[in-house]
Design an enzyme around this catalytic site. Structure first.
Site, PDB file in Angstrom:
ATOM      1  N   PHE A   1      14.805  65.748  52.727  1.00  0.00           N
ATOM      2  CA  PHE A   1      14.883  65.970  51.273  1.00  0.00           C
ATOM      3  C   PHE A   1      16.323  65.748  50.808  1.00  0.00           C
ATOM      4  O   PHE A   1      16.967  66.661  50.302  1.00  0.00           O
ATOM      5  CB  PHE A   1      14.455  67.395  50.915  1.00  0.00           C
ATOM      6  CG  PHE A   1      13.064  67.750  51.364  1.00  0.00           C
ATOM      7  CD1 PHE A   1      11.954  67.323  50.640  1.00  0.00           C
ATOM      8  CD2 PHE A   1      12.860  68.512  52.503  1.00  0.00           C
ATOM      9  CE1 PHE A   1      10.668  67.660  51.045  1.00  0.00           C
ATOM     10  CE2 PHE A   1      11.573  68.847  52.915  1.00  0.00           C
ATOM     11  CZ  PHE A   1      10.472  68.425  52.195  1.00  0.00           C
ATOM     12  N   SER A   2      16.814  64.522  50.960  1.00  0.00           N
ATOM     13  CA  SER A   2      18.250  64.298  50.757  1.00  0.00           C
ATOM     14  C   SER A   2      18.643  64.303  49.282  1.00  0.00           C
ATOM     15  O   SER A   2      19.815  64.302  48.962  1.00  0.00           O
ATOM     16  CB  SER A   2      18.677  62.995  51.411  1.00  0.00           C
ATOM     17  OG  SER A   2      18.031  61.918  50.781  1.00  0.00           O
ATOM     18  N   LYS A   3      17.642  64.306  48.381  1.00  0.00           N
ATOM     19  CA  LYS A   3      18.001  64.328  46.960  1.00  0.00           C
ATOM     20  C   LYS A   3      17.582  65.617  46.278  1.00  0.00           C
ATOM     21  O   LYS A   3      17.219  65.656  45.119  1.00  0.00           O
ATOM     22  CB  LYS A   3      17.401  63.109  46.252  1.00  0.00           C
ATOM     23  CG  LYS A   3      18.101  61.840  46.712  1.00  0.00           C
ATOM     24  CD  LYS A   3      17.742  60.628  45.937  1.00  0.00           C
ATOM     25  CE  LYS A   3      18.546  59.456  46.483  1.00  0.00           C
ATOM     26  NZ  LYS A   3      18.086  58.174  45.965  1.00  0.00           N
ATOM     27  N   ASN A   4      17.664  66.678  47.042  1.00  0.00           N
ATOM     28  CA  ASN A   4      17.343  67.989  46.509  1.00  0.00           C
ATOM     29  C   ASN A   4      18.657  68.772  46.414  1.00  0.00           C
ATOM     30  O   ASN A   4      19.498  68.683  47.301  1.00  0.00           O
ATOM     31  CB  ASN A   4      16.348  68.648  47.485  1.00  0.00           C
ATOM     32  CG  ASN A   4      16.201  70.129  47.262  1.00  0.00           C
ATOM     33  OD1 ASN A   4      17.134  70.901  47.452  1.00  0.00           O
ATOM     34  ND2 ASN A   4      15.022  70.543  46.866  1.00  0.00           N
TER      35      ASN A   4
ATOM     36  N   ASP B   1      21.039  55.923  52.132  1.00  0.00           N
ATOM     37  CA  ASP B   1      21.168  55.502  50.738  1.00  0.00           C
ATOM     38  C   ASP B   1      22.633  55.662  50.368  1.00  0.00           C
ATOM     39  O   ASP B   1      23.120  56.779  50.182  1.00  0.00           O
ATOM     40  CB  ASP B   1      20.277  56.368  49.833  1.00  0.00           C
ATOM     41  CG  ASP B   1      20.505  56.070  48.355  1.00  0.00           C
ATOM     42  OD1 ASP B   1      21.313  55.175  48.031  1.00  0.00           O
ATOM     43  OD2 ASP B   1      19.877  56.745  47.515  1.00  0.00           O
TER      44      ASP B   1
END
Lengths: 360, 369
Positions: free
Chosen positions: B154-157, B188
């Site tokens: 969940f790298s964009k949390n 990313d």
């Protein structure tokens, strides 16, 4: 090619569905269901579709939102007051020793107030002084605001939400406005736009938060002189690529930035300098003609946030049949006018802030 | 082109697999019109079903028999309900119970791990996890390993990065942080969360800054359009209290990158940033010289043309000697509006008028170079 048309009824239906029940896949929004409610209702209002909700339904929604309010009492100190985003841990509302876990969130408080105003509630049951003191307790020494009291992160998003709350409740005496402005200035980058925190990359969303905040404070000129305004304007108009707007240079366009950048430019009085026609085409091409709603791009499915912000973006550029919006508060002009009217009736602070649930 | 392809696929699917399946594929739930629809508790999708083969619900676990689960209290009205899976409801019913009882034990650590897998955005679960970790004196290095895995998924949390920050602060050991964020940026390279976190690490532990320019250099070489990397470059240089030599070196570096890819806005913006260090217009002269050469070679990058306009516009001495310069700037505006940057036609027309007004320039002949 034919000009794409905005299917008003379909999008109204999309929002009415979102107001009822959402698929299990969105369980990651369980703790911020209020955001879904906010985007659905503001979107519905932009579509001039609030009348399609029965009065009982509106009442239900208002009651649901008020249940999320935390008011000061022996179990909840004033710095935790405001609104929660969901009912997930509401069972702890009046449970001794649980205030760490049952606390408000400043983004949720902002959205709760917008929802209530949009539905014509006069905010009489909002414990205003508790909300304002709750917000004040989230301000850090650098002027920024945290999202929530316990381990909350801080950045321009929560500065904006805090200032919007103070604007709605017409009282910023509890917070340090000068420090907030200082923090916003520190987020201004070498390329002329704003990052989420000092030093971080300029971004359409954080730039909106900065400009809308300054506009609500009536202090735009204090941070942006003529030259800085020009550079920011350049940065913002350059975000238009292939019609739609991107959030950062060299990224793909996404419908929500038609709002974040559209509103930024609108507040700055520069919206006429973009290509509205191409922007409109981009947004409308991302409408889902089967289900209603808008997605961020062709590779995604619709969601309430992108649907609402797509419509707000379209409204800003004068789309027919859409209600105009107030770009700094992101509610309709109709709702903002209603707010002005009820603001006159506020009886501010001095009241006993230790209202219990039953009192307010 | 790609989008067109997607659209076609979408329509083919619509006619071949039928709409209801398509809706399932696209994650849109049909038949949600009915306002009084029953709460659908079992909406599990295929992957969820596969999971449940080996997964035992908490309510069926003998070791949890002593705990009375607490259902979510949504009040009388049904508003923005979520059709939670059985697993979600079960885990959070038990989470609500332990939150109320205050139990901080190994089994609760397992429970919050499950809760966070289902919803990593619930920051109260993270707060509770931290309390359990402190109470049980869990080895914080293990906790770093745990959060690393969660972030990879969940790298964009926001909450996962916030939790990592708290743990690293408690450990006061940032030794693995640059490598970790580099890893995430490898997935990313424009992940805002990862960059923001990396800046926090570099600010809190400034010794780590010494190799950062090499890291950034490498990323810019891989993708010159990586605006996040350019921003990080500015962050590093700006924090190093740069002298004239450093700024001049940066100027040359940027010129080099622009010569390779002149349409790259990121490099041009960086150039603008370097000009903030200019004293007495020395850097402006260098940039003007560089731009003129590029232009005369026939380059018509919109950013190059914008930069040339800005350099004229910034000149505060509207004297007759500048007439040619002003005419040139107006010609650039006109060319941008009509040929090179037509999407911003209204913008360039406005800039053109603005220059005319500023320099009191009534008529202009755009034919003059």
């Amino acid at each position: 090619m034919n000009k794409p048309q905005l299917k008003l009824e379909q999008h109204k239906k999309y929002f009415r569905r979102s107001l009822d029940l959402l698929p299990g896949e969105v369980a990651v929004f369980d703790y911020s269901r209020l955001t879904i409610l906010y985007f659905s209702l503001i979107g519905l209002d932009v579509l001039d579709g609030l009348d399609s909700l029965p009065d009982d339904r509106k009442k239900d929604i208002v009651e649901w939102v008020y249940r999320l309010q935390l008011v000061p009492n022996e179990y909840c100190s004033v710095h935790k007051c405001g609104f929660m985003g969901s009912t997930t841990v509401i069972h702890l509302k009046n449970h001794p020793g649980c205030e760490k876990y049952c606390e408000s969130n400043v983004a949720m408080t902002y959205m709760a107030l917008c929802i209530l105003i949009t539905l014509g509630d006069n905010l009489n049951r909002v414990n205003k002084s508790a909300v304002l003191r709750g917000v004040a307790s989230l301000q850090k020494s650098d002027g920024s605001f945290k999202s929530n009291y316990e381990h909350g992160e801080s950045d321009l998003r929560f500065v904006y939400c805090s200032l919007a709350i103070c604007n709605i409740l017409n009282d910023s005496s509890n917070i340090n406005v000068n420090n907030a402005i200082k923090f916003i200035s520190k987020c201004l980058n070498y390329d002329g736009a704003f990052g989420q925190n000092p030093g971080t990359e300029s971004h359409g969303g954080s730039t909106y938060c900065a400009i809308a905040s300054l506009s609500l404070l009536n202090k735009l000129n204090l941070v942006l002189d003529e030259n800085k305004s020009k550079i920011l304007e350049r940065w913002a108009v350059n975000r238009q690529t292939n019609g739609g707007f991107q959030g950062r240079p060299n990224k793909d366009p996404d419908t929500c930035y038609s709002f974040w950048l559209g509103a930024t430019l609108s507040i700055m009085g520069s919206l006429n300098r973009i290509n509205k026609e191409r922007n409109r085409d981009f947004v409308l091409n991302n409408a889902n003609l089967l289900t209603g709603g808008f997605s961020k791009n062709m590779d995604s499915i619709p969601d309430p946030m992108h649907t609402c912000l797509s419509l707000c973006g379209l409204s800003l550029i004068g789309e027919e049949n859409l209600n105009p919006i107030n770009p700094a508060l992101n509610i309709t002009v109709r709702a903002a006018n209603y707010l002005k009217q009820i603001q006159e009736d506020y009886t501010l602070p001095s009241k006993n802030i230790l209202n219990t649930d039953a009192d307010c | 082109m790609y989008n067109l392809f997607k659209k076609i696929i979408f329509h083919i699917l619509k006619w071949t697999v039928g709409q209801s399946v398509l809706y399932k594929i696209t994650g849109v739930v049909l038949n949600m019109d009915d306002q009084n629809q029953e709460h659908k508790s079992d909406s599990s999708d295929l992957s969820d079903e596969a999971d449940t083969l080996n997964y035992v619900l908490y309510r069926d676990r003998p070791e949890w028999k002593d705990v009375q689960p607490i259902a979510q209290d949504d009040g009388p009205a049904q508003v923005v309900q979520i059709a939670y899976s059985n697993k979600f409801l079960d885990v959070f019913d038990y989470f609500r119970a332990v939150l109320k009882s205050g139990e901080k034990s190994i089994r609760v650590l397992g429970l919050v791990t499950d809760a966070l897998t289902l919803n990593p955005a619930n920051y109260t679960v993270w707060i509770y996890r931290l309390e359990i970790v402190k109470h049980l004196k869990v080895d914080l290095h293990n906790e770093v390993k745990y959060i690393s895995n969660v972030i990879r998924e969940f790298s964009k949390n926001y909450q996962v990065w916030q939790y990592r920050k708290t743990i690293v602060e408690m450990l006061n050991d940032p030794s693995g942080e640059l490598e970790f964020t580099a890893d995430i940026l490898d997935m990313d390279s424009k992940n805002y969360h990862a960059w923001q976190y990396r800046q926090w690490v570099l600010t809190a532990y400034s010794k780590l800054m010494k190799n950062e320019l090499d890291f950034v250099d490498n990323l810019i070489s891989q993708d010159m359009r990586n605006n996040s990397a350019w921003n990080q470059r500015y962050f590093v240089v700006n924090n190093s209290d740069p002298d004239n030599d450093v700024i001049n070196k940066e100027l040359e570096y940027t010129f080099g990158k622009i010569q390779i890819l002149s349409k790259n806005e990121s490099a041009w913006n960086y150039l603008r940033g370097l000009l903030l260090y200019s004293e007495n217009g020395i850097l402006e002269d260098k940039v003007r010289d560089f731009c003129s050469k590029l232009y005369n070679k026939g380059n018509r990058s919109t950013h190059l043309m914008s930069c040339l306009i800005d350099l004229t516009d910034a000149d505060e001495s509207p004297n007759p000697e500048n007439v040619e310069k002003i005419k040139f700037a107006l010609k650039l505006c006109s060319d941008l509006a009509s040929v090179y940057d037509p999407i911003r036609r209204f913008y360039w027309e406005y800039i053109s008028k603005d220059i005319e007004l500023k320099f009191n320039f009534r008529e202009h002949d755009t034919k003059i170079m």
